[in-house]
Design a protein around this motif. Structure first.
Motif, mmCIF file in Angstrom:
data_model
loop_
_atom_site.group_PDB
_atom_site.id
_atom_site.type_symbol
_atom_site.label_atom_id
_atom_site.label_comp_id
_atom_site.label_asym_id
_atom_site.label_seq_id
_atom_site.Cartn_x
_atom_site.Cartn_y
_atom_site.Cartn_z
ATOM 1 N N LEU A 127 -23.717 -4.433 94.709
ATOM 2 C CA LEU A 127 -24.925 -4.306 93.898
ATOM 3 C C LEU A 127 -25.484 -2.889 93.965
ATOM 4 O O LEU A 127 -25.852 -2.297 92.944
ATOM 5 C CB LEU A 127 -25.984 -5.313 94.369
ATOM 6 C CG LEU A 127 -25.866 -6.737 93.845
ATOM 7 C CD1 LEU A 127 -26.840 -7.649 94.572
ATOM 8 C CD2 LEU A 127 -26.126 -6.776 92.340
ATOM 9 N N ARG A 128 -25.547 -2.329 95.173
ATOM 10 C CA ARG A 128 -26.105 -0.983 95.314
ATOM 11 C C ARG A 128 -25.207 0.068 94.689
ATOM 12 O O ARG A 128 -25.689 1.004 94.030
ATOM 13 C CB ARG A 128 -26.364 -0.680 96.787
ATOM 14 C CG ARG A 128 -27.550 -1.455 97.353
ATOM 15 C CD ARG A 128 -27.797 -1.117 98.806
ATOM 16 N NE ARG A 128 -26.719 -1.613 99.665
ATOM 17 C CZ ARG A 128 -26.429 -1.115 100.860
ATOM 18 N NH1 ARG A 128 -27.109 -0.092 101.329
ATOM 19 N NH2 ARG A 128 -25.458 -1.635 101.577
ATOM 20 N N ALA A 131 -25.308 -0.421 90.788
ATOM 21 C CA ALA A 131 -26.627 -0.064 90.261
ATOM 22 C C ALA A 131 -26.828 1.448 90.296
ATOM 23 O O ALA A 131 -27.330 2.040 89.327
ATOM 24 C CB ALA A 131 -27.723 -0.759 91.076
ATOM 25 N N SER A 134 -24.778 3.117 87.633
ATOM 26 C CA SER A 134 -25.404 2.969 86.325
ATOM 27 C C SER A 134 -26.507 4.001 86.130
ATOM 28 O O SER A 134 -26.638 4.600 85.051
ATOM 29 C CB SER A 134 -25.965 1.558 86.169
ATOM 30 O OG SER A 134 -26.612 1.396 84.929
ATOM 31 N N ALA A 135 -27.296 4.222 87.188
ATOM 32 C CA ALA A 135 -28.346 5.245 87.104
ATOM 33 C C ALA A 135 -27.739 6.634 86.935
ATOM 34 O O ALA A 135 -28.270 7.480 86.195
ATOM 35 C CB ALA A 135 -29.222 5.192 88.359
ATOM 36 N N ALA A 212 -39.531 -1.411 89.452
ATOM 37 C CA ALA A 212 -38.740 -1.180 90.664
ATOM 38 C C ALA A 212 -39.585 -1.383 91.916
ATOM 39 O O ALA A 212 -39.133 -1.990 92.900
ATOM 40 C CB ALA A 212 -38.153 0.227 90.640
ATOM 41 N N ILE A 248 -32.071 -2.973 97.325
ATOM 42 C CA ILE A 248 -31.332 -3.510 96.178
ATOM 43 C C ILE A 248 -32.262 -3.667 94.980
ATOM 44 O O ILE A 248 -31.901 -3.303 93.847
ATOM 45 C CB ILE A 248 -30.683 -4.845 96.533
ATOM 46 C CG1 ILE A 248 -29.552 -4.641 97.546
ATOM 47 C CG2 ILE A 248 -30.145 -5.555 95.288
ATOM 48 C CD1 ILE A 248 -29.017 -5.933 98.138
ATOM 49 N N LEU A 251 -32.943 -0.191 93.308
ATOM 50 C CA LEU A 251 -31.784 0.376 92.619
ATOM 51 C C LEU A 251 -31.395 -0.428 91.383
ATOM 52 O O LEU A 251 -31.044 0.142 90.344
ATOM 53 C CB LEU A 251 -30.601 0.467 93.595
ATOM 54 C CG LEU A 251 -30.774 1.472 94.732
ATOM 55 C CD1 LEU A 251 -29.560 1.446 95.665
ATOM 56 C CD2 LEU A 251 -30.979 2.894 94.190
ATOM 57 N N VAL A 252 -31.461 -1.759 91.494
ATOM 58 C CA VAL A 252 -31.111 -2.586 90.325
ATOM 59 C C VAL A 252 -32.113 -2.364 89.191
ATOM 60 O O VAL A 252 -31.733 -2.256 88.023
ATOM 61 C CB VAL A 252 -31.042 -4.076 90.733
ATOM 62 C CG1 VAL A 252 -30.971 -4.959 89.497
ATOM 63 C CG2 VAL A 252 -29.839 -4.331 91.636
ATOM 64 N N SER A 255 -31.450 0.796 87.435
ATOM 65 C CA SER A 255 -30.135 0.884 86.780
ATOM 66 C C SER A 255 -30.197 0.496 85.314
ATOM 67 O O SER A 255 -29.282 0.808 84.545
ATOM 68 C CB SER A 255 -29.125 -0.019 87.509
ATOM 69 O OG SER A 255 -29.412 -1.404 87.277
ATOM 70 N N ALA A 256 -31.266 -0.195 84.928
ATOM 71 C CA ALA A 256 -31.386 -0.641 83.537
ATOM 72 C C ALA A 256 -31.526 0.550 82.602
ATOM 73 O O ALA A 256 -32.269 1.495 82.882
ATOM 74 C CB ALA A 256 -32.579 -1.576 83.395
#
Length: 257
Positions: A127-128, A131, A134-135, A212, A248, A251-252, A255-256
């Motif tokens: 996940l980290r 994410a 993605s960023a 976040a 998490i 970061l998630v 990441s959007a």
């Protein structure tokens, strides 16, 4: 006053990381969280800067986002000695494998890694990494600011179980940690939230940054509530799990696209 500030940051860094921080005159390892808890997000930001440095090096080498993110998360684990990851694995092993409170606490103290803990570590790392990757696709500066923000706010959120719960054991790292006062926790959260605004300078929107921060606090509260239900309090492992969940969450959310 300045010496107290420096001592508090140094104590938190020595506790949360394996960075070469000189010992103070007292030589202690466990910070006096009743006093020094305000410094936890600053220590977390410094640890996050290790990951940000890894991202910068990877950017200079023109490595792809997924490889860069993997190197950064690996750098964080090296900097902390996987302290928080170990706590997460123990909590998931105990909560998932034990039937009674006593069994859960016994499993959590066992140094061996079980299937639940191994799966939790895999999912947490994935996940980290994904994410953060993605960023990074939106810019290296966003990735760097995101990992620093996550490091700062997650350490502050990791203190929540200390204030909302009682120790689940009479011994161990959790029981020996002095409880921060509500005002000290608020100061830590305020500083963590302020540092967590850093992604704004990397291209994140204000709404995304606020989400976040809310995700981090919600994750910490969720772990705290789960620990209360499962073992009736907190342990040092629960604090580590709360930190990981908050990291998490940050970061998630960032990441959007």
């Amino acid at each position: 006053m300045v010496s107290i500030i420096v001592d508090d940051i140094r104590a938190c860094l020595r506790f949360y990381s394996r960075l070469p921080v000189p010992a103070g005159d007292d030589g202690y390892v466990m910070p006096d969280f009743a006093r020094a808890s305000w410094a936890t997000p600053l220590a977390g930001a410094i640890i996050g800067a290790v990951g940000a440095g890894a991202l910068l090096v990877c950017s200079i080498l023109h490595l792809p986002p997924l490889v860069s993110a993997t190197c950064a998360i690996g750098a964080l684990a090296l900097a902390t000695g996987a302290l928080h990851e170990d706590g997460l694995a123990d909590v998931v092993d105990g909560f998932g494998g034990g039937k009674t409170r006593e069994q859960k606490l016994t499993i959590m103290r066992d140094s061996r890694l079980g299937a639940y803990g191994a799966l939790a570590l895999c999912l947490s790392s994935l996940l980290r990494v994904f994410a953060l990757a993605s960023a990074l696709q939106r810019g290296v500066w966003l990735g760097m600011f995101a990992i620093v923000a996550a490091g700062a706010l997650s350490r502050a959120v990791g203190l929540i179980p200390l204030v909302t719960l009682l120790p689940a054991r009479n011994d161990g790292a959790g029981a020996s940690a002095p409880t921060p006062s509500p005002s000290a926790l608020r100061n830590a959260l305020y500083i963590g939230a302020a540092v967590a605004l850093a992604p704004l300078f990397g291209g994140a929107s204000l709404g995304q940054t606020v989400v976040a921060e809310m995700a981090a606090v919600g994750a910490g509260l969720g772990v705290s509530k789960l620990a209360e239900k499962q073992i009736g309090g907190y342990t040092g492992d629960v604090l580590g799990a709360a930190q990981q969940a908050a990291e998490i969450g940050v970061l998630v959310a960032l990441s959007a696209s």
